[in-house]
Scaffold this motif. Structure first.
Motif, PDB file in Angstrom:
ATOM      1  N   ALA A   1       0.836  -1.207   0.000  1.00 31.42           N
ATOM      2  CA  ALA A   1       0.000   0.000   0.000  1.00 31.42           C
ATOM      3  C   ALA A   1       0.866   1.250   0.000  1.00 31.42           C
ATOM      4  CB  ALA A   1      -0.935  -0.005   1.208  1.00 31.42           C
ATOM      5  N   GLN A   2       1.966   1.213   0.751  1.00 27.33           N
ATOM      6  CA  GLN A   2       2.895   2.348   0.808  1.00 27.33           C
ATOM      7  C   GLN A   2       3.508   2.601  -0.577  1.00 27.33           C
ATOM      8  OE1 GLN A   2       3.160   4.238   3.327  1.00 27.33           O
ATOM      9  NE2 GLN A   2       4.951   5.467   2.930  1.00 27.33           N
ATOM     10  N   GLU A   3       3.889   1.548  -1.269  1.00 29.70           N
ATOM     11  CA  GLU A   3       4.489   1.693  -2.594  1.00 29.70           C
ATOM     12  C   GLU A   3       3.487   2.265  -3.586  1.00 29.70           C
ATOM     13  OE1 GLU A   3       7.768  -1.911  -2.409  1.00 29.70           O
ATOM     14  OE2 GLU A   3       5.867  -2.209  -3.439  1.00 29.70           O
ATOM     15  N   SER A   4       2.259   1.797  -3.557  1.00 29.82           N
ATOM     16  CA  SER A   4       1.268   2.298  -4.505  1.00 29.82           C
ATOM     17  C   SER A   4       0.932   3.762  -4.202  1.00 29.82           C
ATOM     18  CB  SER A   4       0.012   1.441  -4.491  1.00 29.82           C
ATOM     19  OG  SER A   4      -0.628   1.530  -3.238  1.00 29.82           O
ATOM     20  N   ARG A   5       0.949   4.126  -2.927  1.00 35.10           N
ATOM     21  CA  ARG A   5       0.705   5.517  -2.565  1.00 35.10           C
ATOM     22  C   ARG A   5       1.826   6.404  -3.108  1.00 35.10           C
ATOM     23  NH1 ARG A   5      -0.090   6.518   3.593  1.00 35.10           N
ATOM     24  NH2 ARG A   5      -0.007   4.310   3.293  1.00 35.10           N
TER      25      ARG A   5
ATOM     26  N   ARG B   1       1.024  11.892  -9.944  1.00 35.44           N
ATOM     27  CA  ARG B   1       0.313  13.161  -9.767  1.00 35.44           C
ATOM     28  C   ARG B   1       1.269  14.334  -9.985  1.00 35.44           C
ATOM     29  NH1 ARG B   1      -0.192  17.162  -6.658  1.00 35.44           N
ATOM     30  NH2 ARG B   1       1.164  16.406  -5.030  1.00 35.44           N
ATOM     31  N   LYS B   2       2.473  14.247  -9.438  1.00 34.08           N
ATOM     32  CA  LYS B   2       3.449  15.332  -9.594  1.00 34.08           C
ATOM     33  C   LYS B   2       3.888  15.475 -11.049  1.00 34.08           C
ATOM     34  CE  LYS B   2       5.288  15.431  -4.922  1.00 34.08           C
ATOM     35  NZ  LYS B   2       6.443  15.180  -4.071  1.00 34.08           N
ATOM     36  N   ARG B   3       4.095  14.330 -11.732  1.00 30.24           N
ATOM     37  CA  ARG B   3       4.473  14.396 -13.153  1.00 30.24           C
ATOM     38  C   ARG B   3       3.364  15.038 -13.967  1.00 30.24           C
ATOM     39  NH1 ARG B   3       6.407   8.974 -12.806  1.00 30.24           N
ATOM     40  NH2 ARG B   3       4.501   8.338 -13.826  1.00 30.24           N
ATOM     41  N   GLY B   4       2.126  14.674 -13.681  1.00 37.37           N
ATOM     42  CA  GLY B   4       0.976  15.250 -14.391  1.00 37.37           C
ATOM     43  C   GLY B   4       0.849  16.739 -14.141  1.00 37.37           C
ATOM     44  N   ALA B   5       1.043  17.161 -12.889  1.00 40.24           N
ATOM     45  CA  ALA B   5       0.969  18.585 -12.557  1.00 40.24           C
ATOM     46  C   ALA B   5       2.075  19.354 -13.250  1.00 40.24           C
ATOM     47  CB  ALA B   5       1.048  18.773 -11.041  1.00 40.24           C
ATOM     48  N   ALA B   6       3.265  18.793 -13.310  1.00 32.36           N
ATOM     49  CA  ALA B   6       4.390  19.459 -13.984  1.00 32.36           C
ATOM     50  C   ALA B   6       4.112  19.585 -15.481  1.00 32.36           C
ATOM     51  CB  ALA B   6       5.686  18.701 -13.736  1.00 32.36           C
ATOM     52  N   ALA B   7       3.554  18.555 -16.087  1.00 31.66           N
ATOM     53  CA  ALA B   7       3.240  18.608 -17.519  1.00 31.66           C
ATOM     54  C   ALA B   7       2.158  19.649 -17.785  1.00 31.66           C
ATOM     55  CB  ALA B   7       2.793  17.234 -18.013  1.00 31.66           C
ATOM     56  N   THR B   8       1.152  19.707 -16.923  1.00 32.17           N
ATOM     57  CA  THR B   8       0.092  20.706 -17.070  1.00 32.17           C
ATOM     58  C   THR B   8       0.665  22.107 -16.945  1.00 32.17           C
ATOM     59  OG1 THR B   8      -1.550  19.173 -16.203  1.00 32.17           O
ATOM     60  CG2 THR B   8      -2.107  21.503 -16.122  1.00 32.17           C
ATOM     61  N   LEU B   9       1.545  22.314 -15.987  1.00 33.35           N
ATOM     62  CA  LEU B   9       2.174  23.622 -15.796  1.00 33.35           C
ATOM     63  C   LEU B   9       3.033  23.980 -17.007  1.00 33.35           C
ATOM     64  CD1 LEU B   9       2.622  26.045 -14.001  1.00 33.35           C
ATOM     65  CD2 LEU B   9       4.463  24.812 -12.881  1.00 33.35           C
ATOM     66  N   ASP B  10       3.807  23.024 -17.529  1.00 32.72           N
ATOM     67  CA  ASP B  10       4.614  23.276 -18.724  1.00 32.72           C
ATOM     68  C   ASP B  10       3.733  23.683 -19.900  1.00 32.72           C
ATOM     69  OD1 ASP B  10       6.920  22.653 -17.339  1.00 32.72           O
ATOM     70  OD2 ASP B  10       7.082  20.621 -18.161  1.00 32.72           O
ATOM     71  N   HIS B  11       2.606  22.990 -20.077  1.00 31.07           N
ATOM     72  CA  HIS B  11       1.683  23.292 -21.170  1.00 31.07           C
ATOM     73  C   HIS B  11       1.094  24.688 -20.988  1.00 31.07           C
ATOM     74  CE1 HIS B  11      -1.121  22.572 -24.404  1.00 31.07           C
ATOM     75  NE2 HIS B  11      -2.115  22.895 -23.605  1.00 31.07           N
ATOM     76  N   ALA B  12       0.689  25.027 -19.770  1.00 23.30           N
ATOM     77  CA  ALA B  12       0.113  26.350 -19.491  1.00 23.30           C
ATOM     78  C   ALA B  12       1.143  27.447 -19.730  1.00 23.30           C
ATOM     79  CB  ALA B  12      -0.397  26.405 -18.058  1.00 23.30           C
TER      80      ALA B  12
END
Length: 128
Positions: free
Chosen positions: A2-6, A13-24
């Motif tokens: 469970a710890q690993e999946s978290r 989530r962080k990679r997705g947020a960084a990609a969204t920020l780069d796109h913006a």
């Protein structure tokens, strides 16, 4: 396990947020360049830094009815507001002027105002 999946979820989530920020940031840079090219009354001629149809193209397209709405209603509304604000604000220093777009939806108007009035503080508010 469970710890690993978290941890894995947090990493994604962080990679997705960084990609969204780069796109913006890329969109903002492009809009700033287009706004600079539209010096003077460029937006009144029908050119906008953020064309409402750009978002449709980036999202994988839309049905014909939505494209028609953007062309016949959304873009003219944004152009009208830009012209109205130019007339209201004039060419004076607009530093510190706040513009609030209440019910901004995707932010078509707010994005264009921020690009065309770079000395103003533009806020877009929506409940979505």
């Amino acid at each position: 396990a469970a710890q690993e999946s978290r941890r894995a979820r947090e990493k994604r989530r962080k990679r997705g947020a960084a990609a969204t920020l780069d796109h913006a940031e890329a969109l903002a840079r492009g809009a700033a360049q287009r706004a600079e090219a539209l010096s003077g009354d460029g937006a009144e001629s029908g050119a906008l830094p953020f064309d409402p149809l750009d978002a449709v193209a980036h999202s994988g397209g839309a049905d014909e009815g939505y494209v028609d709405y953007c062309v016949s209603r959304k873009t003219p509304q944004v152009l009208w507001m830009v012209a109205r604000l130019r007339a209201e604000l004039g060419v004076s220093d607009q530093s510190g002027t706040a513009i609030v777009d209440v019910g901004c939806g995707r932010g078509d108007l707010a994005l264009n105002l921020a690009a065309l009035f770079p000395n103003c503080h533009v806020f877009g508010l929506d409940n979505n």
